[in-house]
Write an enzyme that holds these catalytic residues in place. Structure first.
Site, mmCIF file in Angstrom:
data_model
loop_
_atom_site.group_PDB
_atom_site.id
_atom_site.type_symbol
_atom_site.label_atom_id
_atom_site.label_comp_id
_atom_site.label_asym_id
_atom_site.label_seq_id
_atom_site.Cartn_x
_atom_site.Cartn_y
_atom_site.Cartn_z
ATOM 1 N N LYS A 253 1.138 -1.019 -0.369
ATOM 2 C CA LYS A 253 0.047 0.177 0.323
ATOM 3 C C LYS A 253 0.856 1.384 0.016
ATOM 4 C CE LYS A 253 -3.115 2.921 2.924
ATOM 5 N NZ LYS A 253 -4.179 2.566 4.568
ATOM 6 N N ASP A 258 -2.848 9.928 3.353
ATOM 7 C CA ASP A 258 -4.281 9.746 3.042
ATOM 8 C C ASP A 258 -5.203 10.971 4.406
ATOM 9 O OD1 ASP A 258 -6.248 8.758 3.687
ATOM 10 O OD2 ASP A 258 -5.980 6.894 5.304
ATOM 11 N N LYS A 265 -10.357 12.928 7.611
ATOM 12 C CA LYS A 265 -10.371 12.526 9.217
ATOM 13 C C LYS A 265 -9.948 13.289 9.870
ATOM 14 C CE LYS A 265 -6.892 9.024 7.673
ATOM 15 N NZ LYS A 265 -7.504 7.664 8.165
ATOM 16 N N ASP A 276 1.136 6.437 5.177
ATOM 17 C CA ASP A 276 0.219 4.971 4.835
ATOM 18 C C ASP A 276 1.029 5.074 4.088
ATOM 19 O OD1 ASP A 276 -1.838 4.227 5.675
ATOM 20 O OD2 ASP A 276 -2.928 4.990 4.636
ATOM 21 N N GLU A 337 -9.308 3.828 1.791
ATOM 22 C CA GLU A 337 -9.025 3.530 0.507
ATOM 23 C C GLU A 337 -7.543 2.549 0.690
ATOM 24 O OE1 GLU A 337 -8.045 5.588 2.924
ATOM 25 O OE2 GLU A 337 -5.211 5.317 2.457
ATOM 26 N N ARG A 339 -8.059 -0.280 0.793
ATOM 27 C CA ARG A 339 -7.866 -1.925 0.171
ATOM 28 C C ARG A 339 -8.294 -1.367 -1.326
ATOM 29 N NH1 ARG A 339 -12.758 -2.130 4.916
ATOM 30 N NH2 ARG A 339 -9.851 -1.010 5.600
HETATM 31 N N1 BES Z 1 -4.490 4.698 6.145
HETATM 32 C C1 BES Z 1 -5.094 4.153 6.887
HETATM 33 C C2 BES Z 1 -5.433 3.298 8.267
HETATM 34 C C3 BES Z 1 -4.478 3.986 10.051
HETATM 35 C C4 BES Z 1 -5.759 4.353 10.571
HETATM 36 C C5 BES Z 1 -3.530 3.857 9.997
HETATM 37 C C6 BES Z 1 -4.866 4.846 11.731
HETATM 38 C C7 BES Z 1 -3.101 3.939 11.875
HETATM 39 C C8 BES Z 1 -3.714 5.019 12.233
HETATM 40 C C9 BES Z 1 -6.708 4.038 6.842
HETATM 41 O O1 BES Z 1 -6.773 3.646 5.324
HETATM 42 C C10 BES Z 1 -8.498 4.136 6.894
HETATM 43 O O2 BES Z 1 -8.306 4.929 7.273
HETATM 44 N N2 BES Z 1 -8.727 3.041 7.251
HETATM 45 C C11 BES Z 1 -10.134 3.256 8.115
HETATM 46 C C12 BES Z 1 -11.222 2.102 7.498
HETATM 47 C C13 BES Z 1 -12.052 2.451 7.897
HETATM 48 C C14 BES Z 1 -12.994 4.259 7.533
HETATM 49 C C15 BES Z 1 -13.304 1.621 7.270
HETATM 50 C C16 BES Z 1 -9.864 3.002 9.953
HETATM 51 O O3 BES Z 1 -8.926 2.234 9.924
HETATM 52 O O4 BES Z 1 -10.609 3.631 10.359
HETATM 53 ZN ZN ZN Z 2 -4.960 4.197 4.555
HETATM 54 ZN ZN ZN Z 3 -8.049 6.161 4.950
#
Ligand code: BES
Ligand code: ZN
Ligand code: ZN
Length: 470
Positions: A253, A258, A265, A276, A337, A339
């Site tokens: 990835k 992000d 966010k 990320d 994103e 995935r």
């Molecule tokens: N890059 C993030 C995952 C992440 C979040 C890593 C916090 C480290 C700390 C990923 O793209 C993401 O935002 N995932 C979401 C998915 C959800 C919207 C289903 C998450 O984990 O909140």
């Molecule tokens: Zn991400």
């Molecule tokens: Zn994300």
């Protein structure tokens, strides 16, 4: 960067070198160097030397080479002398001694394996990233190379050092990419850095730009990238030695920042999201190491690079996109994103029919909820390969834990308008497992789905551990 130069010609206990001596904890803590330094049990107690993992003491002893006194750093191993405790102790020593010009390790009868552990521990633990610090002119020590010598009579020690140098250099490369701020590492820049890194090497690199990604039907990568002024890229790397006995495909990835996109966010959660792309950076580092170590394995890598931004052209919740595999995805959350970009890259990896696909991604906050910031979540469709990756993580001291992809979580992927959704609104239960269930849809092709062994590593926590290992 790690600024250390490793050799075997140690000169412990001289006045011009700092000697590191590992100490084993126990009822009576034991100094593991070639000398007892005149420290009997009562003096050890008086100095407060415990041998506790990560504990350090500095002492002065009479120099054995030259005149005067020699500085010694005693560093605790805990109760076992093994590769992991030595790596950690050397990491602690490297941080304590970052200003020293000469360091000598004194570990009596150090085996080749122990030399490798000390060198990698020192090299990785002493890493710092100061490329973006404005240098105050008098701070020359920042660029100075530290000489690190390790005493060993093992014939294999030289080869161990050579391997340690490759590992340190490769991890450095990955860490430097991860730490580089997102304005200095947009997808195009990431791709350029990979091309430069492997110019004149056994690794071939091919970069797909946005028009090519559209032509190739990579709707996940182009969808995530379409909201940004910095266009997405896909980097394909390949190391294919003539004596390859197996073919491993790596998928990373590579979200260079992000923001969450339109499913934006909160401000505090956005800080740090330059990391990320750590999965993609790991793919680059692993391939560098595999090539430098001349491993008899074909290793292909796909870095799925995009910047996830909100804008008038960004992907919207409710949009339906078509992925490389022709699977349609209803985007219910633009912050899920990773995935989307991985789905395309996993399909591309499947097309070349490797023996195994391993993906690595800072995929979910849920990984950190479940396992904290040091333990990687491992999922997959093949028990043997899961066990092999678990054993490898154990050997190198990177805690990893196997997690399931339960059937009832797979069922949550259903979408009323498309083949699948990318997230389940309002349902946070098993977020790491849901993401894995999504990725699994892109392994294999059509009827042969799931026929390729696949391991998924969620490194959301371990990619940014916040504090050093002690
Ligand atoms: N890059 C993030 C995952 C992440 C979040 C890593 C916090 C480290 C700390 C990923 O793209 C993401 O935002 N995932 C979401 C998915 C959800 C919207 C289903 C998450 O984990 O909140
Ligand atoms: Zn991400
Ligand atoms: Zn994300």
């Amino acid at each position: 960067m790690t600024n250390a130069d490793f050799t075997l010609d140690a000169r412990p206990y001289s006045s011009d070198t700092l000697t590191v001596v590992p100490v084993l904890a126990g009822e009576a803590p034991t100094l593991l160097g070639s000398s007892d330094l005149g420290l009997n049990a009562s003096r050890i107690e008086a100095l407060g030397v415990s041998g506790k993992a990560g504990a350090t003491q500095r002492i002065l002893v009479a120099a054995e080479h030259g005149d005067g006194e020699a500085a010694v750093l005693l560093v605790g191993l805990g109760s076992t002398r093994d590769a992991e405790s030595l790596r950690r102790a050397a990491g602690v020593a490297a941080r304590a001694l970052s200003k020293a010009a000469d360091v000598s390790y004194d570990l009596a009868d150090a085996s080749a394996e122990e030399v490798e552990a000390l060198a990698t521990g020192h090299g990785l633990g002493g890493y710092s990233f100061d490329r973006f610090k404005s240098k105050s002119g008098d701070d020359e020590s920042a660029d100075a190379v530290q000489r690190v010598a390790i005493e060993s009579r093992d014939e294999g020690a030289q080869a161990s050092l050579a391997k340690a140098r490759v590992i340190i250099g490769s991890v450095d490369l990955t860490r430097n990419l991860v730490n580089t701020p997102p304005n200095a590492l947009v997808p195009e820049e990431f791709a350029d850095r990979v091309v430069q890194e492997f110019a004149d090497s056994d690794v071939s690199v091919e970069v797909w730009d946005e028009p090519k990604l559209i032509e190739e039907g990579c709707g996940g990568i182009t969808g995530v990238g379409q909201g940004s002024a910095n266009a997405p890229r896909l980097v394909y790397l390949e190391y294919a030695p003539a004596d390859a006995r197996a073919h491993v495909a790596l998928v990373g990835k590579g979200i260079t920042f992000d923001s969450g996109g339109l499913s934006i966010k909160p401000a505090a959660s956005m800080v740090g999201m330059k990391f990320d792309m750590a999965g993609a950076a790991s793919v680059v580092g692993v391939i560098r190491a595999a090539a430098a170590l001349e491993l008899p394995v074909r290793v292909s890598g796909w870095c799925a690079l995009a910047e996830n931004m909100p804008s008038a052209t960004a992907l919207k919740p409710d949009d339906v996109i078509t992925m490389r595999s022709k699977t349609t995805v209803e985007v219910t959350n633009t912050d899920a994103e990773g995935r989307l970009v991985l789905g395309d890259a996993l399909a591309l990896a499947s097309e070349v029919k490797p023996d195994v696909i391993i993906d690595i991604a800072t995929l979910t906050g849920a990984q950190m909820v479940a396992l904290g910031d040091r333990t990687t979540g491992l999922m997959g469709n093949d028990e043997q390969w899961r066990d092999r990756v678990l054993a490898a993580s154990e050997a190198v001291g990177e805690p990893t834990w196997s997690m399931p992809i339960p059937e009832e979580i797979r069922e949550k992927l259903d979408s009323p308008v498309a083949d699948i959704v990318n997230a389940k609104p309002g349902d946070r239960a098993g977020g790491m497992l849901f993401a894995a269930a999504f990725l699994e849809k892109f392994i294999g092709e059509g009827e042969s789905a799931q026929s390729i062994p696949w391991v998924h590593l969620d490194i959301a926590g371990p990619a940014d551990t916040k504090s050093a290992y002690g």
